[in-house]
Design a protein around this motif. Structure first.
Motif, PDB file in Angstrom:
ATOM      1  N   ASP A 146       0.864  -1.175   0.000  1.00 49.58           N
ATOM      2  CA  ASP A 146       0.000   0.000   0.000  1.00 49.58           C
ATOM      3  C   ASP A 146       0.902   1.228   0.000  1.00 49.58           C
ATOM      4  O   ASP A 146       1.676   1.451   0.933  1.00 49.58           O
ATOM      5  N   LEU A 147       0.820   2.027  -1.045  1.00 49.40           N
ATOM      6  CA  LEU A 147       1.700   3.179  -1.201  1.00 49.40           C
ATOM      7  C   LEU A 147       1.220   4.430  -0.461  1.00 49.40           C
ATOM      8  O   LEU A 147       1.915   5.447  -0.450  1.00 49.40           O
ATOM      9  N   THR A 148       0.062   4.364   0.165  1.00 50.39           N
ATOM     10  CA  THR A 148      -0.558   5.562   0.745  1.00 50.39           C
ATOM     11  C   THR A 148       0.366   6.290   1.714  1.00 50.39           C
ATOM     12  O   THR A 148       0.997   5.677   2.580  1.00 50.39           O
ATOM     13  N   GLN A 149       0.408   7.600   1.577  1.00 51.04           N
ATOM     14  CA  GLN A 149       1.181   8.447   2.470  1.00 51.04           C
ATOM     15  C   GLN A 149       0.288   9.524   3.092  1.00 51.04           C
ATOM     16  O   GLN A 149      -0.740   9.889   2.529  1.00 51.04           O
ATOM     17  N   PHE A 150       0.736   9.998   4.237  1.00 47.79           N
ATOM     18  CA  PHE A 150       0.150  11.184   4.866  1.00 47.79           C
ATOM     19  C   PHE A 150       1.314  12.150   5.078  1.00 47.79           C
ATOM     20  O   PHE A 150       2.024  12.072   6.087  1.00 47.79           O
ATOM     21  N   ASN A 151       1.521  12.997   4.111  1.00 49.87           N
ATOM     22  CA  ASN A 151       2.640  13.932   4.131  1.00 49.87           C
ATOM     23  C   ASN A 151       2.124  15.268   4.675  1.00 49.87           C
ATOM     24  O   ASN A 151       1.586  16.094   3.937  1.00 49.87           O
ATOM     25  N   PHE A 152       2.270  15.442   5.975  1.00 51.97           N
ATOM     26  CA  PHE A 152       1.681  16.613   6.637  1.00 51.97           C
ATOM     27  C   PHE A 152       2.455  17.887   6.281  1.00 51.97           C
ATOM     28  O   PHE A 152       3.677  17.866   6.127  1.00 51.97           O
ATOM     29  N   SER A 153       1.717  18.967   6.183  1.00 57.54           N
ATOM     30  CA  SER A 153       2.293  20.237   5.730  1.00 57.54           C
ATOM     31  C   SER A 153       3.111  20.950   6.790  1.00 57.54           C
ATOM     32  O   SER A 153       3.773  21.941   6.496  1.00 57.54           O
ATOM     33  N   GLY A 154       3.063  20.480   8.009  1.00 51.13           N
ATOM     34  CA  GLY A 154       3.820  21.109   9.092  1.00 51.13           C
ATOM     35  C   GLY A 154       4.178  20.085  10.149  1.00 51.13           C
ATOM     36  O   GLY A 154       3.697  18.947  10.147  1.00 51.13           O
ATOM     37  N   ASN A 155       5.008  20.515  11.090  1.00 45.65           N
ATOM     38  CA  ASN A 155       5.433  19.632  12.178  1.00 45.65           C
ATOM     39  C   ASN A 155       4.409  19.713  13.310  1.00 45.65           C
ATOM     40  O   ASN A 155       4.646  20.305  14.365  1.00 45.65           O
ATOM     41  N   TYR A 156       3.253  19.098  13.070  1.00 42.47           N
ATOM     42  CA  TYR A 156       2.133  19.207  13.992  1.00 42.47           C
ATOM     43  C   TYR A 156       2.343  18.318  15.226  1.00 42.47           C
ATOM     44  O   TYR A 156       3.280  17.517  15.296  1.00 42.47           O
ATOM     45  N   THR A 157       1.414  18.449  16.193  1.00 44.43           N
ATOM     46  CA  THR A 157       1.436  17.651  17.418  1.00 44.43           C
ATOM     47  C   THR A 157       0.445  16.502  17.292  1.00 44.43           C
ATOM     48  O   THR A 157      -0.669  16.697  16.799  1.00 44.43           O
ATOM     49  N   ALA A 158       0.852  15.318  17.755  1.00 44.05           N
ATOM     50  CA  ALA A 158      -0.012  14.142  17.586  1.00 44.05           C
ATOM     51  C   ALA A 158      -0.045  13.289  18.847  1.00 44.05           C
ATOM     52  O   ALA A 158       0.870  13.317  19.675  1.00 44.05           O
TER      53      ALA A 158
END
Length: 623
Positions: A146-158
């Motif tokens: 599965d090639l799916t990515q979640f490339n977030f636009s910033g260094n968010y908090t998780a």
């Protein structure tokens, strides 16, 4: 002529769907000019854009309120041929879902849908007002990766689910260097929140997210499955809690199954009562104690009694027979006794007995006995095998009119309570009284914004005696809460069965708290997260089936004062019972101090409450 006939057919179909409260008009195009393609939410605030690059790679970006939060992220599968765009189609649905039970009685089901046909597989995309989702339609088990990515636009908090332990987080995205388990809840800034999960996992391995240090990119570390990949969105963390997108991505129940018998509610529990002594009586897990618990449940409009492990022999014993062993004759008697009091009986079933003896026959017998539900413990197998077995047991329970609760590292919920409303709860959390580690106050007010986004949780809140002396199965540590906080947690934690752990006499010492718990008459007509911050505090309001409103507030290790607006109330005057921590209450000392007050209120009022460290407040509103 054929074109005119087709147009008339489409318009007529559209008219019929609108008359039913639905709206669905397909729009099909084909050829190489498919990309870029954009799908937006019905309110136009959310946008998912797909782009095809010269090398054939397909990426997406996610934008909310004109702010791009995920960018240039791959989608697709490997191992089933190179994707070749052939066509795209769209449709829109505007409808209402009325669940058997849930957070509210009616749920808008509005979304726009896009299907991208890539010849070897399809990408199906949906955009709701509170999130977006996409899945791959491909032959089962043919894909390699599965090639799916979640490339977030910033260094968010998780924050992340972490099994039966405290949640991971708060953690900056770039600090993550290992696999993480969903739900992944993300704070972009003070007005933008997201969560990553999956929905309708009908087969395959549950989602695992992978990451490397110093990047804001997450990938899929698990094998491909056919589940929806979901990006939930809200301006506040409470909007994620109140969302139904995970459920709505699951199909409606089969018309061949009747779920009118499914009744959510509060349950008393025999596991933590064992060893307690009061007025010359010693509680244990046997018929005399069970009858006292049923009598108490009947007197307080509590729907169930849950019998835990060892009733049919040692739960891990290979010879323990879940149909004939141990105290089975007493179980028959308490089920019959419960029927005279309109109190249903739940039975524990360990995976050892569930596998050694034919599970279909066992569950049929439990149904024939008149059992209300099963609590299934310690399921073994790979993640994919556990998912398949969980689905199989849930379906067998549905056929035999049994509710079900999965414990001990269960497969994460993914909205199947829509398809199988008998799937009322899971121990997808660090339960307060069903483990060997302490539940910190900050863990509770984190997990309700993380774990609970996946579905209903069995957390075992609601003690009425914080000392728990003499209990055989009591933890050797502080309960880390206050009496008012304990009661509030029973309301805040969304579950189809709210399992409270104490003996009747403990609750009777605190009649106002007992009244608050006993007033939690499900199914809920409405639920609203009034305020809260991840890991800090939460204030939840729910309207019971008799139209009574209840509010629960809980905090982390810090005391706080809250002003709770009552703008959600209908017109008219309500009688408010307010239970809040006493001046000396503190989770660190197990001080059981609380105070109550009464006042008349209406929708223009605001209630001020003071909450002790690790504590809470409860409010009961009746007209």
């Amino acid at each position: 002529m054929k074109t005119k006939i087709l147009i008339v057919f489409v318009l007529f179909t559209s008219f019929l769907l609108q008359a039913k409260g639905e709206y669905s008009v397909p729009n099909v195009s084909s050829g190489s000019a498919i990309f870029p393609v954009v799908i937006t939410s019905p309110n136009s605030r959310l946008q998912l854009k797909f782009t095809r690059h010269p090398d054939g790679e397909i990426t997406y970006s996610f934008t909310a309120n004109s702010k791009r939060m995920i960018t240039n992220s791959k989608v697709g599968l490997t191992g089933i041929g190179k994707p070749v765009p052939t066509s795209k189609s769209t449709r829109s649905i505007r409808s209402i879902w009325k669940p058997v039970w849930g957070k509210r009685a009616t749920v808008p089901e509005n979304y726009n849908e896009l299907t991208l046909d890539l010849k070897t597989y399809k990408i199906i995309v949906r955009a709701y007002d509170d999130g977006v989702a996409f899945k791959y339609d491909f032959p089962k088990e043919e894909a390699v990766d599965d090639l799916t990515q979640f490339n977030f636009s910033g260094n968010y908090t998780a924050w992340y689910y972490n099994g039966e332990n405290a949640n991971i987080g708060p953690e900056q995205l770039s600090d993550c260097s290992d696999n993480r388990l969903p739900v992944m809840t993300i704070k972009v800034d003070d007005t933008n929140y997201m969560a990553i999960h999956e929905a309708n996992l009908s087969w395959g391995e549950p989602l695992v997210l992978g990451s490397k240090k110093n990047v804001n990119l997450f990938t899929i570390a698990s094998k491909p499955n056919n589940a929806w990949k979901v990006i939930m969105y809200g301006n506040k963390p409470g909007e994620l809690v109140d969302s139904h997108i995970i459920e709505l991505l699951n199909p409606l129940p089969s018309k061949d199954l009747d779920f009118s018998w499914v009744k959510p509610g509060v349950a008393v529990w025999d596991w933590r009562i064992a060893g307690a002594q009061v007025d010359g009586f010693k509680y244990d897990m046997s018929l005399p104690s069970w009858k006292r618990m049923v009598d108490f449940a009947f007197e307080n409009n509590i729907r169930y009694l849950a019998l835990d492990a060892d009733w049919y022999g040692p739960e891990f014993g290979k010879d323990s027979d879940p149909l004939k062993g141990g105290k089975v004759s007493q179980v028959h008697e308490i089920i019959a006794y419960g029927k005279t009091k309109n109190v249903g009986i739940w039975l524990y079933l360990n995976d050892v007995g569930g596998r050694k003896f034919p599970i279909d026959l066992t569950l049929k017998q439990y149904g024939d006995w008149g059992t209300a539900g099963i609590k299934y413990g310690f399921m073994s197998g790979s993640p994919a095998e556990k998912n398949e077995r969980t689905r199989m047991i849930t379906e067998l329970c549905a056929k035999n009119h049994l509710l079900c609760d999965f414990h001990d590292g269960p497969v994460h919920p993914y909205g199947q309570m829509r398809t199988f409303p008998n799937a009322v709860t899971r121990e997808y959390c660090q339960a307060q009284l069903d483990g060997s580690t302490v539940l910190e106050p900050k863990t509770f007010v984190t997990s309700v914004f993380v774990n609970m986004l996946a579905g209903p949780l069995d957390m075992n809140n609601g003690l009425a005696d914080l000392k728990q002396t003499g209990r055989i199965h009591s933890p050797a540590y502080s309960t880390n809460t206050t009496l008012a906080g304990e009661a509030a947690r029973t309301l805040i934690t969304f579950s189809g069965v709210t399992v409270i752990p104490d003996i009747p006499e403990s609750y009777k010492k605190h009649p106002e708290i007992l009244k608050f718990i006993a007033s939690q008459n499900m199914p809920w007509l409405e639920s609203k997260t009034l305020m809260g911050e991840i890991g800090e505090y939460i204030v939840m309001a729910r309207q019971a089936s008799d139209k009574t409103w209840l509010i629960g507030a809980a905090t982390n290790e810090n005391s706080r004062e809250l002003d709770i607006p009552l703008t959600f109330l209908n017109t008219g005057t309500y009688k408010a019972l307010i239970i809040q921590d006493g001046d000396t209450a503190d989770y660190r000392t197990q001080n059981e101090s609380y105070k109550t007050s009464h006042r008349a209120v209406n929708s223009t009022d605001t209630l001020h409450v003071k909450i002790a460290p690790g504590g809470g407040a409860c409010i009961l509103l009746k007209q």
